[in-house]
Write a protein that holds these residues in place. Structure first.
Motif, PDB file in Angstrom:
ATOM      1  N   LEU A 334     -41.378 -60.707  -8.750  1.00  0.00           N
ATOM      2  CA  LEU A 334     -40.959 -60.404 -10.117  1.00  0.00           C
ATOM      3  C   LEU A 334     -40.290 -59.044 -10.151  1.00  0.00           C
ATOM      4  CD1 LEU A 334     -41.026 -60.636 -13.282  1.00  0.00           C
ATOM      5  CD2 LEU A 334     -43.231 -59.485 -13.160  1.00  0.00           C
ATOM      6  N   GLY A 335     -39.168 -58.976 -10.832  1.00  0.00           N
ATOM      7  CA  GLY A 335     -38.528 -57.696 -11.119  1.00  0.00           C
ATOM      8  C   GLY A 335     -38.123 -57.692 -12.580  1.00  0.00           C
ATOM      9  N   LYS A 336     -38.564 -56.696 -13.328  1.00  0.00           N
ATOM     10  CA  LYS A 336     -38.183 -56.644 -14.737  1.00  0.00           C
ATOM     11  C   LYS A 336     -38.025 -55.197 -15.181  1.00  0.00           C
ATOM     12  CE  LYS A 336     -42.652 -56.917 -17.196  1.00  0.00           C
ATOM     13  NZ  LYS A 336     -42.459 -55.873 -18.199  1.00  0.00           N
ATOM     14  N   LEU A 337     -37.281 -55.018 -16.244  1.00  0.00           N
ATOM     15  CA  LEU A 337     -37.006 -53.689 -16.781  1.00  0.00           C
ATOM     16  C   LEU A 337     -37.244 -53.710 -18.281  1.00  0.00           C
ATOM     17  CD1 LEU A 337     -35.856 -50.799 -16.360  1.00  0.00           C
ATOM     18  CD2 LEU A 337     -33.591 -51.764 -16.846  1.00  0.00           C
ATOM     19  N   SER A 338     -38.077 -52.800 -18.758  1.00  0.00           N
ATOM     20  CA  SER A 338     -38.321 -52.635 -20.190  1.00  0.00           C
ATOM     21  C   SER A 338     -37.580 -51.402 -20.681  1.00  0.00           C
ATOM     22  CB  SER A 338     -39.822 -52.488 -20.474  1.00  0.00           C
ATOM     23  OG  SER A 338     -40.530 -53.656 -20.101  1.00  0.00           O
ATOM     24  N   LEU A 339     -36.881 -51.532 -21.790  1.00  0.00           N
ATOM     25  CA  LEU A 339     -36.110 -50.440 -22.379  1.00  0.00           C
ATOM     26  C   LEU A 339     -36.551 -50.257 -23.823  1.00  0.00           C
ATOM     27  CD1 LEU A 339     -32.566 -51.530 -21.122  1.00  0.00           C
ATOM     28  CD2 LEU A 339     -34.018 -49.746 -20.130  1.00  0.00           C
ATOM     29  N   GLY A 340     -36.735 -49.010 -24.236  1.00  0.00           N
ATOM     30  CA  GLY A 340     -37.154 -48.776 -25.611  1.00  0.00           C
ATOM     31  C   GLY A 340     -37.436 -47.324 -25.898  1.00  0.00           C
ATOM     32  N   GLN A 378     -38.451 -40.277 -27.568  1.00  0.00           N
ATOM     33  CA  GLN A 378     -37.568 -40.261 -26.426  1.00  0.00           C
ATOM     34  C   GLN A 378     -37.205 -41.685 -26.010  1.00  0.00           C
ATOM     35  OE1 GLN A 378     -36.378 -37.030 -26.096  1.00  0.00           O
ATOM     36  NE2 GLN A 378     -36.688 -37.151 -23.877  1.00  0.00           N
ATOM     37  N   PHE A 379     -35.977 -41.854 -25.511  1.00  0.00           N
ATOM     38  CA  PHE A 379     -35.625 -43.115 -24.867  1.00  0.00           C
ATOM     39  C   PHE A 379     -36.311 -43.167 -23.508  1.00  0.00           C
ATOM     40  CE2 PHE A 379     -32.971 -45.275 -21.711  1.00  0.00           C
ATOM     41  CZ  PHE A 379     -32.947 -46.561 -22.248  1.00  0.00           C
ATOM     42  N   ALA A 380     -36.854 -44.312 -23.146  1.00  0.00           N
ATOM     43  CA  ALA A 380     -37.557 -44.439 -21.866  1.00  0.00           C
ATOM     44  C   ALA A 380     -37.317 -45.819 -21.282  1.00  0.00           C
ATOM     45  CB  ALA A 380     -39.057 -44.201 -22.043  1.00  0.00           C
ATOM     46  N   TYR A 381     -37.461 -45.919 -19.984  1.00  0.00           N
ATOM     47  CA  TYR A 381     -37.362 -47.210 -19.303  1.00  0.00           C
ATOM     48  C   TYR A 381     -38.549 -47.368 -18.357  1.00  0.00           C
ATOM     49  CZ  TYR A 381     -35.213 -44.270 -15.645  1.00  0.00           C
ATOM     50  OH  TYR A 381     -34.954 -43.286 -14.737  1.00  0.00           O
ATOM     51  N   ILE A 382     -38.998 -48.616 -18.207  1.00  0.00           N
ATOM     52  CA  ILE A 382     -40.171 -48.922 -17.388  1.00  0.00           C
ATOM     53  C   ILE A 382     -39.825 -50.076 -16.456  1.00  0.00           C
ATOM     54  CG2 ILE A 382     -42.624 -49.526 -17.379  1.00  0.00           C
ATOM     55  CD1 ILE A 382     -42.790 -48.569 -20.259  1.00  0.00           C
ATOM     56  N   PRO A 383     -39.416 -49.803 -15.220  1.00  0.00           N
ATOM     57  CA  PRO A 383     -39.220 -50.878 -14.256  1.00  0.00           C
ATOM     58  C   PRO A 383     -40.553 -51.333 -13.669  1.00  0.00           C
ATOM     59  CG  PRO A 383     -38.257 -48.806 -13.478  1.00  0.00           C
ATOM     60  CD  PRO A 383     -39.002 -48.515 -14.725  1.00  0.00           C
ATOM     61  N   ALA A 403     -49.194 -57.112  -4.452  1.00  0.00           N
ATOM     62  CA  ALA A 403     -48.947 -55.675  -4.592  1.00  0.00           C
ATOM     63  C   ALA A 403     -47.956 -55.478  -5.720  1.00  0.00           C
ATOM     64  CB  ALA A 403     -48.393 -55.094  -3.295  1.00  0.00           C
ATOM     65  N   ASN A 404     -48.083 -54.366  -6.449  1.00  0.00           N
ATOM     66  CA  ASN A 404     -47.194 -54.135  -7.571  1.00  0.00           C
ATOM     67  C   ASN A 404     -46.980 -52.641  -7.823  1.00  0.00           C
ATOM     68  OD1 ASN A 404     -49.755 -53.704  -9.284  1.00  0.00           O
ATOM     69  ND2 ASN A 404     -49.904 -55.792  -8.555  1.00  0.00           N
ATOM     70  N   PHE A 405     -45.895 -52.364  -8.535  1.00  0.00           N
ATOM     71  CA  PHE A 405     -45.490 -50.984  -8.801  1.00  0.00           C
ATOM     72  C   PHE A 405     -44.896 -50.925 -10.204  1.00  0.00           C
ATOM     73  CE2 PHE A 405     -42.090 -47.757  -8.795  1.00  0.00           C
ATOM     74  CZ  PHE A 405     -42.828 -46.629  -8.480  1.00  0.00           C
ATOM     75  N   ASP A 440     -42.236 -37.868 -14.916  1.00  0.00           N
ATOM     76  CA  ASP A 440     -42.354 -39.298 -14.637  1.00  0.00           C
ATOM     77  C   ASP A 440     -43.800 -39.617 -14.268  1.00  0.00           C
ATOM     78  OD1 ASP A 440     -42.487 -38.110 -12.167  1.00  0.00           O
ATOM     79  OD2 ASP A 440     -40.905 -39.291 -11.243  1.00  0.00           O
ATOM     80  N   PHE A 441     -44.119 -40.895 -14.297  1.00  0.00           N
ATOM     81  CA  PHE A 441     -45.493 -41.345 -14.050  1.00  0.00           C
ATOM     82  C   PHE A 441     -45.402 -42.717 -13.408  1.00  0.00           C
ATOM     83  CE2 PHE A 441     -49.381 -43.562 -15.312  1.00  0.00           C
ATOM     84  CZ  PHE A 441     -50.366 -42.602 -15.090  1.00  0.00           C
ATOM     85  N   TRP A 442     -46.214 -42.948 -12.382  1.00  0.00           N
ATOM     86  CA  TRP A 442     -46.171 -44.276 -11.761  1.00  0.00           C
ATOM     87  C   TRP A 442     -47.553 -44.752 -11.370  1.00  0.00           C
ATOM     88  CZ3 TRP A 442     -48.204 -43.838  -6.973  1.00  0.00           C
ATOM     89  CH2 TRP A 442     -47.934 -42.700  -6.210  1.00  0.00           C
ATOM     90  N   VAL A 443     -47.638 -46.073 -11.254  1.00  0.00           N
ATOM     91  CA  VAL A 443     -48.871 -46.750 -10.864  1.00  0.00           C
ATOM     92  C   VAL A 443     -48.537 -47.682  -9.706  1.00  0.00           C
ATOM     93  CG1 VAL A 443     -50.712 -48.313 -11.584  1.00  0.00           C
ATOM     94  CG2 VAL A 443     -49.774 -46.661 -13.215  1.00  0.00           C
TER      95      VAL A 443
END
Length: 454
Positions: A334-340, A378-383, A403-405, A440-443
């Motif tokens: 799965l690959g997806k991008l959230s914009l908002g 703020q505008f942000a994106y979450i891949p 596995a996921n990111f 930035d922040f990642w999991v």
């Protein structure tokens, strides 16, 4: 985190036990088991988002072996293609499996799906300045001094893997698994970077800062042996960071393409995320400064600083899901991008107390000049990217390892709210100032889950 959407794809091979006399050009299967967000839409089972094909049946195909979206189970694609003679055979891609328990002509796949995943994750988002130092007594923990070393901050961020969970439910809107709707919710347990120190372990403890009134490095000393200036003992320091992550979405999936057990689906919908992050400083010591520059020998001094950040995201998502089947095993990507928009809110407060008498807005890094609540949009994106391996345990239950990111482009944290540029002079409230600092922040993590379809 992880593939959050439905699965299903056509069977990649002819199953054992197929009735003789069939000469279809291609196989078409019913939907596969649910993925992290349920089974994938489309005309057949498969690993795309739901795991190995739990159901499949013989069907007509075009000359290229590609299944036509919308093709009915048990019927021809259209009038130009001839239905094979004989009854259609439904089968399950599990070892020795046969899920056709409802008799001849019962070829419709499951309509409802659900899954639960256990997450083991690592988080990164603390960008701390140097917060706590130690040194020889003469250097008093001042940054840049020869003996000074940083105990917390300046790139140091302790933290171990922690747990989370994700629940997914969904429903197919047609008998051919071309469209599905559903939702998922993810939560990570509260965790963060925590550190404790005392004057028994470190004879010198200090909170460093840059003195804007002199242009030199300085420090707030909370542990120093002797009885001279800044002397202090019986010191305890606790630094605590608490971080929680919540995510949810409502999604729609649309089957795009299926060929030889490989399937592609389009994903869209609404995304929500909330990241709460707080950093707290607690320091307590007994003043031993006999020179009179402190509050008085024997006075118990307590500092408390609180930095609380809340990030709330609302937006839309677009993505693709791919699934590749091999017998009872399948691979799902799965690959997806959230914009908002990301609404960011930070609150700072601090106190100093002498033998229990409290003075507000006079902490170490939290002072009059930067205390209060601040917000911005703020505008942000979450891949988001995930890869899962699915095993069809039986006709309704699948097991998953993956596995996921997930990446957040812009958040505020307790760490980014700390400004070490301070004017310590009384009557000079201009420093420190509050500034939004982009972070930035990642999991990153692993998933272990079960998927059920009915």
């Amino acid at each position: 985190m992880g593939s959050p959407y439905p699965a299903g794809a056509p069977a990649p091979y002819n199953p054992a036990g197929m009735q003789p006399g069939y000469a279809p050009q291609a196989m078409m299967g019913a939907p596969g088991p649910m993925g992290p967000m349920g089974p994938m839409p489309g005309p057949g089972p498969g690993p795309m988002m739901g795991g190995p094909a739990p159901y499949a049946q013989m069907a007509a195909a075009n000359a290229h072996g590609q299944m036509t979206p919308g093709m009915q189970y048990g019927g021809p694609v259209d009038g130009s293609l001839h239905e094979p003679t004989g009854d259609y055979v439904q089968y399950e891609n599990v070892v020795g499996g046969n899920c056709n328990t409802c008799g001849d002509g019962c070829a419709l796949p499951p309509r409802a799906y659900g899954s639960f995943d256990t997450l083991i994750v690592w988080r990164h988002g603390g960008n701390y300045p140097a917060i706590l130092t130690t040194s020889d007594p003469a250097d008093e923990g001042v940054l840049g001094a020869a003996s000074t070393s940083v105990l917390f901050g300046d790139g140091y961020e302790p933290g171990d893997a922690d747990l989370g969970g994700r629940v997914t439910i969904g429903l197919w809107l047609d008998d051919y698994q071309n469209w599905s709707v559903g939702g998922r919710f993810l939560a990570l347990v509260e965790d963060g970077a925590n550190f404790s120190a005392n004057s028994n372990d470190f004879s010198v403890l200090a909170f460093p800062f840059f003195d804007t009134s002199t242009g030199l490095q300085n420090s707030v000393v909370v542990a120093l042996p002797g009885s001279g200036t800044n002397a202090a003992d019986n010191t305890t320091v606790n630094l605590n960071n608490d971080n929680t992550v919540y995510m949810g979405d409502v999604f729609v999936t649309k089957h795009l393409y299926t060929n030889h057990g490989n399937r592609w689906d389009f994903v869209t919908g609404y995304s929500y995320a909330k990241i709460e992050d707080g950093f707290n400083i607690f320091a307590q010591y007994t003043d031993q400064d006999a020179g009179g520059s402190g509050p008085g020998v024997g006075t118990v001094v307590t500092y408390q600083d609180n930095f609380t950040a809340i990030n709330e995201f609302h937006g839309g998502q677009l993505g693709l899901m791919a699934e590749f089947q091999d017998g009872p095993f399948s691979w799902r990507a799965l690959g997806k991008l959230s914009l908002g928009g990301m609404k960011q809110e930070g609150t700072i407060s601090g106190t100093t107390s002498y033998d229990g008498t409290v003075f507000d807005n006079q902490g170490i890094y939290a002072r009059d000049s930067n205390s209060g609540t601040f917000s911005r949009d703020q505008f942000a994106y979450i891949p988001e990217v995930s890869v899962d391996m699915i095993y069809a345990y039986n006709c309704n239950l699948d097991l998953k390892l993956g596995a996921n990111f997930i990446y957040f482009s812009d958040v505020i944290t307790g760490a980014t709210m700390i400004n070490p540029n301070i004017n310590p002079n009384a009557g000079a409230p201009n420093d420190p100032q509050f500034n939004f600092v982009e972070q930035d922040f990642w999991v990153l993590g692993m998933t272990l889950g079960m998927e059920y379809h009915y």
